[in-house]
Design an enzyme around this catalytic site. Sequence first.
Site, short mmCIF file in Angstrom:
data_model
loop_
_atom_site.label_atom_id
_atom_site.label_comp_id
_atom_site.label_asym_id
_atom_site.label_seq_id
_atom_site.Cartn_x
_atom_site.Cartn_y
_atom_site.Cartn_z
N GLY A 1 -93.22 28.14 45.87
CA GLY A 1 -91.97 28.91 45.57
C GLY A 1 -92.19 29.71 44.11
O GLY A 1 -93.16 29.58 43.57
N GLU B 1 -103.63 22.44 41.76
CA GLU B 1 -103.68 23.75 42.22
C GLU B 1 -104.14 24.77 41.42
O GLU B 1 -103.91 24.64 40.15
CB GLU B 1 -102.09 23.72 42.51
CG GLU B 1 -101.37 25.03 43.07
CD GLU B 1 -100.11 25.20 43.07
OE1 GLU B 1 -99.43 24.00 43.18
OE2 GLU B 1 -99.43 26.06 43.22
N ASP C 1 -103.46 28.78 45.38
CA ASP C 1 -102.34 29.42 45.28
C ASP C 1 -102.59 31.27 44.91
O ASP C 1 -102.98 31.79 45.78
CB ASP C 1 -101.20 29.01 44.13
CG ASP C 1 -100.08 30.07 43.88
OD1 ASP C 1 -99.75 30.87 44.50
OD2 ASP C 1 -99.01 29.07 43.36
N LYS D 1 -97.43 31.28 50.16
CA LYS D 1 -96.09 32.00 49.25
C LYS D 1 -96.13 33.42 50.26
O LYS D 1 -96.80 34.01 50.38
CB LYS D 1 -96.23 32.18 47.95
CG LYS D 1 -95.94 31.02 47.30
CD LYS D 1 -96.11 31.41 45.62
CE LYS D 1 -96.20 29.98 44.79
NZ LYS D 1 -96.41 30.46 43.38
N ASP E 1 -100.51 21.61 38.64
CA ASP E 1 -100.85 23.07 39.03
C ASP E 1 -101.16 23.86 37.44
O ASP E 1 -100.38 23.83 36.75
CB ASP E 1 -99.52 23.73 39.47
CG ASP E 1 -99.69 25.10 39.74
OD1 ASP E 1 -100.83 25.74 39.50
OD2 ASP E 1 -98.74 25.74 40.24
O1 OSB Z 1 -97.42 28.59 40.43
O2 OSB Z 1 -96.22 27.58 42.03
C1 OSB Z 1 -96.40 28.30 41.05
C2 OSB Z 1 -92.98 29.48 39.75
C3 OSB Z 1 -93.28 30.68 39.34
C4 OSB Z 1 -94.35 31.10 39.54
C5 OSB Z 1 -95.63 30.34 40.13
C6 OSB Z 1 -95.22 29.08 40.44
C7 OSB Z 1 -94.01 28.59 40.37
C8 OSB Z 1 -93.84 27.10 40.77
C9 OSB Z 1 -92.37 26.85 40.76
O3 OSB Z 1 -94.36 26.24 40.28
C10 OSB Z 1 -91.85 26.73 42.25
C11 OSB Z 1 -90.51 26.69 42.65
O4 OSB Z 1 -89.74 25.45 42.52
O5 OSB Z 1 -89.89 27.69 42.81
MG MG Z 2 -99.12 27.40 41.82
#
Ligand code: OSB
Ligand code: MG
Length: 387
Positions: free
Chosen positions: A308, A231, A256, A280, A206
Amino acid sequence: MQAHREIASRLFEPGSEQTTIKTIEMRTVRLRLTEPFETSFGAIDSRLIFLVSVEAGGLTGWGEVVAAEEPRYSYETVGTAWHVIRDYLAPAMLAKPLASLADISTRFDSFRGHNMAKAGLELAYMDLLAQIRGQALSQLIGGVRERIAVGVSLGIQPNLDRLLERVDKYLSLGYQRIKLKIKPGWDIEVVHEVRRRYPNILLSVDANCAYTMADQEHLQALDEFGLLMIEQPLNHDDLIDHAKLQSRMNTPICLDESITGVKRAEQALEMGSCRIINIKIGRVGGYSQALAIHDLCYSREVPVWCGGMLESGIGRAHNIALASLPGFSLPGDISASSRYFAKDVIVPEVIVATDGTVEVPRGPGLGFEIDLDYISAHTVERFERPV
Ligand code: OSB
Ligand code: MG
C-alpha cells in the site's frame, strides 16, 4: 491457474471494443491522515492524493497516482507525475482509440520511468473497461477470491508504549498480520518486545532501505524472532547485496522498492535476492506489469502480497481487485479506510471484518461509488485534457 492466465491474457490482446477517451481529468486532493505516519524516510500527517479519471461513452474510470510529495520512497513526486501525465502520457492516450491494456503500455513504453504516473492512467482505463463490459474489476483481471486477507503497517512511534498500544488495537480489530516500520535505533528491541507480547502472530518488518551491508550482523539478530519477512532492508537498486544478505539470513527477504517491473522481479528471483515480493501497482507501472509479476511468481510458487501507499479509497479499491488474484497468498497492506482518513472518497468505505478480511466488491468497475462532492470540496488543483 490456466483459467486465470486465459482471462488475464485477454486484456493484452486488442478486443472488439475500441475505446475512444473523450477527456482525461487530473486532480490533487488534500486529505489529512488520522494519525501521522513515520517511516525511515520521515513523517507525514496528510496525503496530497492525485486522482485521474478518464471518460468515454458517458462512463468514467478512476485511477490514483500513488506518488508522494517528496522524492523519498521513489524519485517520483506528485509534481513530476503531474507534468509527465499532462504533457506526455495523457496526449499519448488521447492520440487515437485504445485497443487494449497492451496498447496503452506500449504507448507509454517510449517514455522512460515514471511508473506511478503511467500506472494512474492504466488504473483509470481498467476501471473504465470493466464498466464497459459490465464486470467487476476483480473478475476482469482473473481474480478468484471473494474476500482478501489484510494486515496493517504501523509507522515508527514516539515510544514503545505507543507502539504496543497500536499493535493491541489492530490485533483486536482482527488484522491478520502486523508490519512494523524499522530503522537503525528502532528495530531489535522493538521487535523483541512485540514478539514477547504476541509469540504467535504473523509479524513482519519493513526497513524502507535504511540499512547497508555494514549492518549485516545486526540484521541477522532479527532471525530469532520468527518473522514472516523483512521488507527491503537495503538500497532500492541493490539486488546483489540483497542476494548476499538473503543467503546469510533465515528470515525471508521481501523486496518492495527494488521491484520496478517484471524484468527486475525475474532478476531478483534468479539471483536469490528475495523469497517474497510485495506488488504495488503504482511502483511497477500499472496492471500490465503487476499481472505479469503475479503470473511469474505464481508459476514459481513465490508468495506475493499487495503493498500500500496510503492510498485513498480509489487506489485501495484497485488494490483489493489485484489482491483477489490466486497468487496473493499473504495478507496485504490494505487496511480499513478509517485507519487512514476520517472520511474516504468512496462509498461505502473499505471495512475490515473481525476475521481480518475485506470483501471483494462484485459491482461493475471498482464496485464503489465515488463521492465527487467530497473530492471537489478538498480539491487543490484540477486540469483537464483536451484543454
Ligand atoms: O514501504 O510499504 C511501504 C506507505 C507509504 C510508502 C511506502 C510504504 C508504505 C506502507 C503503508 O507501509 C502501507 C499502507 O497501509 O498503505
Ligand atoms: Mg515497503
